[in-house]
Design an enzyme around this catalytic site. Structure first.
Site, PDB file in Angstrom:
ATOM      1  N   ASP A  16       0.818  -1.217   0.000  1.00 18.65           N
ATOM      2  CA  ASP A  16       0.000   0.000   0.000  1.00 18.65           C
ATOM      3  C   ASP A  16       0.851   1.267   0.000  1.00 18.65           C
ATOM      4  OD1 ASP A  16      -1.882  -1.983   0.484  1.00 18.65           O
ATOM      5  OD2 ASP A  16      -3.163  -0.624   1.627  1.00 18.65           O
ATOM      6  N   ARG A  96      -0.116   5.638  16.884  1.00 16.07           N
ATOM      7  CA  ARG A  96      -0.279   6.682  15.859  1.00 16.07           C
ATOM      8  C   ARG A  96       0.246   8.045  16.276  1.00 16.07           C
ATOM      9  NH1 ARG A  96      -0.090   2.778  12.605  1.00 16.07           N
ATOM     10  NH2 ARG A  96      -1.979   1.536  12.414  1.00 16.07           N
ATOM     11  N   ASP A 125      -7.490   5.420  12.226  1.00 21.99           N
ATOM     12  CA  ASP A 125      -6.093   5.833  12.200  1.00 21.99           C
ATOM     13  C   ASP A 125      -5.878   7.191  11.541  1.00 21.99           C
ATOM     14  OD1 ASP A 125      -5.063   3.705  13.653  1.00 21.99           O
ATOM     15  OD2 ASP A 125      -4.999   2.409  11.889  1.00 21.99           O
ATOM     16  N   SER A 179      -6.025  -7.073   6.870  1.00 27.30           N
ATOM     17  CA  SER A 179      -5.364  -5.819   7.209  1.00 27.30           C
ATOM     18  C   SER A 179      -4.753  -6.016   8.588  1.00 27.30           C
ATOM     19  CB  SER A 179      -6.392  -4.681   7.230  1.00 27.30           C
ATOM     20  OG  SER A 179      -5.807  -3.556   7.837  1.00 27.30           O
TER      21      SER A 179
HETATM   22  N1  ARG Z   1      -9.533  -1.093  15.050  1.00 27.33           N
HETATM   23  C1  ARG Z   1      -8.262  -0.881  15.683  1.00 27.33           C
HETATM   24  C2  ARG Z   1      -8.144   0.554  16.144  1.00 27.33           C
HETATM   25  O1  ARG Z   1      -8.810   1.393  15.628  1.00 27.33           O
HETATM   26  C3  ARG Z   1      -7.100  -1.302  14.796  1.00 27.33           C
HETATM   27  C4  ARG Z   1      -6.847  -0.446  13.581  1.00 27.33           C
HETATM   28  C5  ARG Z   1      -5.648  -0.824  12.734  1.00 27.33           C
HETATM   29  N2  ARG Z   1      -5.591  -2.237  12.477  1.00 27.33           N
HETATM   30  C6  ARG Z   1      -5.620  -2.817  11.291  1.00 27.33           C
HETATM   31  N3  ARG Z   1      -5.636  -4.114  11.256  1.00 27.33           N
HETATM   32  N4  ARG Z   1      -5.651  -2.141  10.177  1.00 27.33           N
HETATM   33  O2  ARG Z   1      -7.369   0.855  17.010  1.00 27.33           O
END
Ligand code: ARG
Length: 403
Positions: A16, A96, A125, A179
């Site tokens: 990505d 993050r 995110d 993911s």
């Molecule tokens: N749902 C989780 C959060 O918002 C994980 C997000 C990222 N994880 C992922 N597999 N893309 O903290």
């Protein structure tokens, strides 16, 4: 299209962000600096350098952020016993703001006017990255290609890659992948079959914990030392924050500790189902509550528990760098001054249970609580008056109800 001079891209080296790198270069026709952070995701980072070089990137930054991640983000959060919606240990949410902080620092250092990330328009995110950038330096623009380009599906993404000669690993062809987001605190897996919450997650989604059914038949006893609310040692051995969490991930993973299958409410509005593995974090949460149980005053502990859901929600929603989070953090940190001592736990087939705790700062008094004869003056008649006065309004209430 606004004019951008220079961009710092949060770059994992995966498919990505490799496509995003190409797209940024083509769309903005400016220099893109790549920033790759080691957060203990357990992946080789050198391939990211090679891929960035192949894409013509001149300024490639790869930084080990593991200690900063654990000491300045994970541990402060653990002091609060933070859980989102009662269960999620916030492993992605807390990583993050750290990445955003470094993107901003790097943008300033290299003279970039924008930063870019690979988060999609449907997730949490993007909020965590962008609210952090807003709070740290409002002059820096944020580019989120997933919200801007015309690519709308996994298939179109692969077509773009082929057209631009970006190598697509064979396992990424055909079926869409999960993911996955991993760091020292957790592994999160979403997408594919997991999108149906009525379907049981297949065994192969789990990456860092064994199935509790297959965990060792013999329990393992471990001791964790705390100072001012932070874990500092395992089995008597002092360790740095990142080394300590790495050690507990190994121990917890072997015993199947810290698996979670959760449907959660995203800030953006939808429900989503994910699988989380947080072995070390689960051990730390349990042991931190264990040491707090003997070192915190009742009202202090209960006040912490009242603000915890609010604090966890702030982190989940992306408000780490916000005044109200800092205010709550000051309260939480203040409460930890005497949270010192040792907690012993038993790891056994998916569980981490406290079996003993000790502290030189303990508020626990065996003399006070004992069923036996005690030296401490406690007048049992005081309890009678205490109950009579607490029951006063209940007696009035019950008498009225009977009328
Ligand atoms: N749902 C989780 C959060 O918002 C994980 C997000 C990222 N994880 C992922 N597999 N893309 O903290």
């Amino acid at each position: 299209m606004i004019k951008i001079e220079k961009i710092v891209l949060s770059y994992s080296g995966g498919l990505d962000t490799s496509i995003i790198l190409k797209w940024l270069q083509e769309t903005y026709r400016c220099e893109v600096v790549t920033f790759t952070a080691d957060l203990g995701q357990g992946e080789e980072l050198e391939p990211a350098r090679a891929k960035a070089e192949m894409a013509g990137v001149k300024d490639i930054r790869i930084v080990d952020l593991r200690e900063e991640f654990v000491s300045d983000f994970v541990f402060p959060m653990l002091r609060a016993n933070a859980l989102y919606e009662g269960q999620y240990l916030l492993g992605s949410s807390i990583a993050r703001p750290l990445i955003a902080k470094h993107l901003v620092d790097m943008a300033r250092e290299v003279g970039a006017d924008a930063v870019a990330h690979g988060a999609t328009g449907k997730g949490n995110d993007q909020l965590r990255f962008e609210l952090a950038v807003n709070a740290l330096d409002p002059s820096i623009k944020v580019i989120a290609p997933w919200r801007q380009w015309n690519i709308r599906s996994r298939m179109q993404l692969l077509e773009y890659a082929e057209k631009h000669r970006i190598p697509v690993p064979s396992d990424k062809r055909g079926e869409a992948p999960f993911s996955i987001d991993a760091n020292l605190l957790h592994t999160s897996t979403e997408g594919k079959g997991l999108e149906n919450p009525a379907e049981i997650a297949p065994d192969h989604v789990y990456q860092r914990t064994v199935d509790p059914v297959d965990a060792p038949d013999a329990p393992e006893i471990i001791t964790i030392g705390f100072e001012r609310g932070d874990p500092v040692s395992v089995n008597g051995k002092a360790m740095t924050p990142a080394a300590l969490l790495t050690e507990l991930n190994g121990l917890g993973g072997r015993h199947g500790v810290g698996r979670l299958d959760l449907v959660e409410n995203r800030f953006i509005g939808m429900k989503s189902r994910g699988i989380y593995e947080t072995p070390g974090g689960t051990i730390l949460l349990t042991s931190h509550r264990g040491i707090e149980s003997i070192t915190l005053d009742r009202a202090a502990a209960h006040l912490k528990d009242e603000i915890m859901p609010r604090y966890a929600e702030l982190i989940y929603n992306g408000f780490w760098f916000a005044p109200e989070r800092e205010m709550l953090q000051a309260l939480i940190d203040h409460s930890q001054a005497f949270v010192n001592g040792e907690v012993t736990l038993r790891l056994y087939k998916g569980s981490a249970s406290v079996i003993s705790r000790a502290s030189s700062c303990s508020l626990y008094s065996a003399d006070l609580v004992t069923f036996e004869e005690s030296a401490i003056a406690f007048d049992h008649h005081d309890a009678e008056g205490f109950i009579r006065l607490n029951g006063l309004r209940l007696r009035s209430w019950a008498a009225r109800n009977r009328r």
